[in-house]
Scaffold this motif. Structure first.
Motif, mmCIF file in Angstrom:
data_model
loop_
_atom_site.group_PDB
_atom_site.id
_atom_site.type_symbol
_atom_site.label_atom_id
_atom_site.label_comp_id
_atom_site.label_asym_id
_atom_site.label_seq_id
_atom_site.Cartn_x
_atom_site.Cartn_y
_atom_site.Cartn_z
ATOM 1 N N PRO A 83 -68.008 9.320 19.224
ATOM 2 C CA PRO A 83 -68.696 8.296 18.617
ATOM 3 C C PRO A 83 -69.764 9.120 17.997
ATOM 4 C CG PRO A 83 -68.658 7.558 21.028
ATOM 5 C CD PRO A 83 -68.240 9.059 21.003
ATOM 6 N N GLY A 84 -69.926 8.572 16.755
ATOM 7 C CA GLY A 84 -71.097 9.221 15.807
ATOM 8 C C GLY A 84 -70.803 8.814 14.609
ATOM 9 N N ARG A 88 -68.195 5.894 12.912
ATOM 10 C CA ARG A 88 -68.619 4.556 12.160
ATOM 11 C C ARG A 88 -67.477 4.394 10.910
ATOM 12 N NH1 ARG A 88 -73.585 6.109 14.198
ATOM 13 N NH2 ARG A 88 -74.176 6.797 12.309
ATOM 14 N N VAL A 89 -67.661 5.714 10.257
ATOM 15 C CA VAL A 89 -66.659 5.464 8.843
ATOM 16 C C VAL A 89 -65.352 4.936 9.146
ATOM 17 C CG1 VAL A 89 -65.950 7.068 7.116
ATOM 18 C CG2 VAL A 89 -68.187 7.172 7.689
ATOM 19 N N ASN A 90 -64.768 5.426 10.191
ATOM 20 C CA ASN A 90 -63.384 5.329 10.387
ATOM 21 C C ASN A 90 -63.049 3.871 10.918
ATOM 22 O OD1 ASN A 90 -61.872 7.860 9.873
ATOM 23 N ND2 ASN A 90 -62.490 8.743 11.576
ATOM 24 N N GLN A 91 -64.413 3.364 11.495
ATOM 25 C CA GLN A 91 -64.420 2.066 11.874
ATOM 26 C C GLN A 91 -64.565 1.026 10.582
ATOM 27 O OE1 GLN A 91 -63.549 0.302 14.812
ATOM 28 N NE2 GLN A 91 -63.012 2.301 15.497
ATOM 29 N N VAL A 100 -71.857 1.279 2.978
ATOM 30 C CA VAL A 100 -72.552 2.560 2.723
ATOM 31 C C VAL A 100 -72.481 3.733 3.839
ATOM 32 C CG1 VAL A 100 -74.862 3.595 2.763
ATOM 33 C CG2 VAL A 100 -74.334 1.341 1.548
ATOM 34 N N ALA A 101 -71.913 4.545 3.500
ATOM 35 C CA ALA A 101 -71.422 5.710 4.689
ATOM 36 C C ALA A 101 -73.068 6.906 4.920
ATOM 37 C CB ALA A 101 -70.184 6.676 3.902
ATOM 38 N N LEU A 172 -68.473 3.764 0.069
ATOM 39 C CA LEU A 172 -66.992 4.182 0.222
ATOM 40 C C LEU A 172 -66.291 2.874 0.307
ATOM 41 C CD1 LEU A 172 -66.858 7.205 2.911
ATOM 42 C CD2 LEU A 172 -66.976 7.466 0.380
ATOM 43 N N HIS A 173 -65.040 2.890 -0.211
ATOM 44 C CA HIS A 173 -64.198 1.578 0.015
ATOM 45 C C HIS A 173 -62.751 2.307 0.118
ATOM 46 C CE1 HIS A 173 -62.903 -2.478 -2.105
ATOM 47 N NE2 HIS A 173 -62.548 -2.176 -1.063
ATOM 48 N N GLY A 174 -62.121 1.941 1.369
ATOM 49 C CA GLY A 174 -60.807 2.318 1.612
ATOM 50 C C GLY A 174 -60.017 1.095 1.423
ATOM 51 N N HIS A 175 -58.770 1.550 0.902
ATOM 52 C CA HIS A 175 -57.665 0.508 0.414
ATOM 53 C C HIS A 175 -56.445 0.719 1.311
ATOM 54 C CE1 HIS A 175 -60.116 -0.581 -3.002
ATOM 55 N NE2 HIS A 175 -60.290 0.764 -3.091
ATOM 56 N N ASN A 176 -56.542 1.415 2.576
ATOM 57 C CA ASN A 176 -55.551 1.437 3.435
ATOM 58 C C ASN A 176 -55.809 1.628 4.810
ATOM 59 O OD1 ASN A 176 -53.068 2.383 4.690
ATOM 60 N ND2 ASN A 176 -52.182 3.438 3.000
ATOM 61 N N ARG A 177 -55.529 0.431 5.421
ATOM 62 C CA ARG A 177 -56.010 0.368 6.807
ATOM 63 C C ARG A 177 -55.373 1.707 7.771
ATOM 64 N NH1 ARG A 177 -57.886 -3.864 9.171
ATOM 65 N NH2 ARG A 177 -56.671 -3.573 11.093
#
Length: 365
Positions: A83-84, A88-91, A100-101, A172-177
């Protein structure tokens, strides 16, 4: 320092010296009066050696205390499976919505997008779910059967990539789960680069910091070059020595770094993103470059590329000095590296050398 949890007044306070699992000893270089002080502490799951030139013991202890505090902060910020901030970014990447990262994670994201592009996708820290599947997201890697081929193929087919993450300021904005970030391959080297920046801010001009197979130096060792060893592919014994001075880094990625053995076969943590399995063409890759972060990313990508394709990756990433040991133990290197290293294992088989990549962003003597 960009990520430092340290405060400027810490140099004036008594450092938590007793907390440093350290060996402190002042050494005078042979025939030299300038002292070299070496301090040892634990960070990033291993031992860190910090050598400082022309500082007294108290200054050295205070500088080491600051670097140790920085490393503890960075280790927490970048940890891939505890955890850290990175967790959180990966979640949040799973939501496929902008977020916001934490600022501490952004430099590694930006650098990794660049490295992935330059390496043709062979350096890819977005494959965290594959690392998890192989059991490398654990404090102690244990022997186990390889994961089912079907699960590996499913994760490879999902093609997670740093290119599927958009950056807008701190957003950040991810486009692949299927993206899960794992910066272990460059995190320690980036910490070394930041430590050197911090030491320079403290007025230190000659230093060495080493963590495992990753080294960064500035200046020299009391008028002499720093002499850095490269381990044999087995991980024990010395294969070669590289004299270094000025501002240089030497990073080795090897199959002995983090692995497990199952039914006599080694399964290491340098995963080929194209197959989803440990890369098999190389035993180790050593890169000499100015900054350790680039050297670590390039060494990882060339390990994946193997003995047939590493030169193309070196050129694409602007790397001049490379030594690759292939699966049969044969040494492959360009002429620039051959001119720099002192081969200790004179019985080692050496492949015909290739011309150096001139004019690229490489370090010189």
């Amino acid at each position: 320092m960009l990520y430092s949890s340290s405060r400027p007044d810490r140099l004036r306070r008594s450092p938590p010296w007793c907390a440093i699992a350290a060996a402190l000893f002042g050494l005078a270089a042979c025939g030299q009066e300038t002292p070299v002080t070496t301090i040892r502490f634990d960070a990033f799951g291993g031992q860190v050696d910090l050598s400082l030139v022309s500082v007294d013991r108290q200054q050295a202890k205070e500088a080491a205390s600051l670097v140790q505090e920085d490393f503890a902060f960075l280790q927490d910020a970048w940890h891939s499976w505890q955890p850290g901030p990175m967790g959180r970014v990966n979640q949040l990447l799973l939501t496929e919505e902008p977020f916001v990262a934490p600022p501490s994670t952004m430099p590694l994201v930006r650098l990794s997008k660049q490295f992935e592009l330059e390496s043709g996708g062979l350096f890819n820290p977005a494959i965290g779910y594959l690392m998890d599947l192989w059991g490398f997201h654990a404090g102690a890697v244990r022997s186990r059967p390889p994961p089912p081929e079907q699960q590996i193929k499913r994760l490879v087919a999902a093609t997670p990539s740093m290119s599927q993450i958009d950056i807008d300021g701190l957003e950040l904005h991810g486009h692949n789960r299927s993206i899960k970030l794992d910066f272990d391959s460059i995190a320690k080297s980036h910490a070394l680069d930041l430590a050197i920046d911090h030491l320079r801010e403290l007025g230190i001009r000659s230093a060495l910091i080493k963590a495992g197979g990753e080294v960064r130096v500035i200046g020299d060792r009391s008028g002499q070059p720093w002499r850095i060893t490269i381990s044999r592919p087995s991980g024990s014994g010395v294969l070669a020595i590289v004299p270094m001075r000025g501002d240089e880094s030497l990073v080795t990625k090897a199959d002995y770094d983090r692995n497990f053995v199952f039914k006599g076969e080694i399964y290491h943590a340098i995963i080929d993103p194209r197959t989803g399995s440990p890369a098999r063409g190389a035993r180790s890759v050593t890169v000499l470059h100015r900054d350790a972060t680039t050297a670590a990313a390039a060494a990882t990508a060339m390990f994946v590329a193997g003995p047939t394709d590493w030169e193309a990756v070196a050129q694409a990433m602007g790397i001049r000095y490379v030594l690759l040991v292939d699966a049969e133990g044969t040494l492959h290197m360009n002429q620039a590296m051959a001119d720099r290293i002192e081969l200790v294992d004179i019985g080692a088989s050496v492949a015909p050398r290739v011309e150096s990549t001139e004019g690229l962003g490489a370090t010189g003597p």
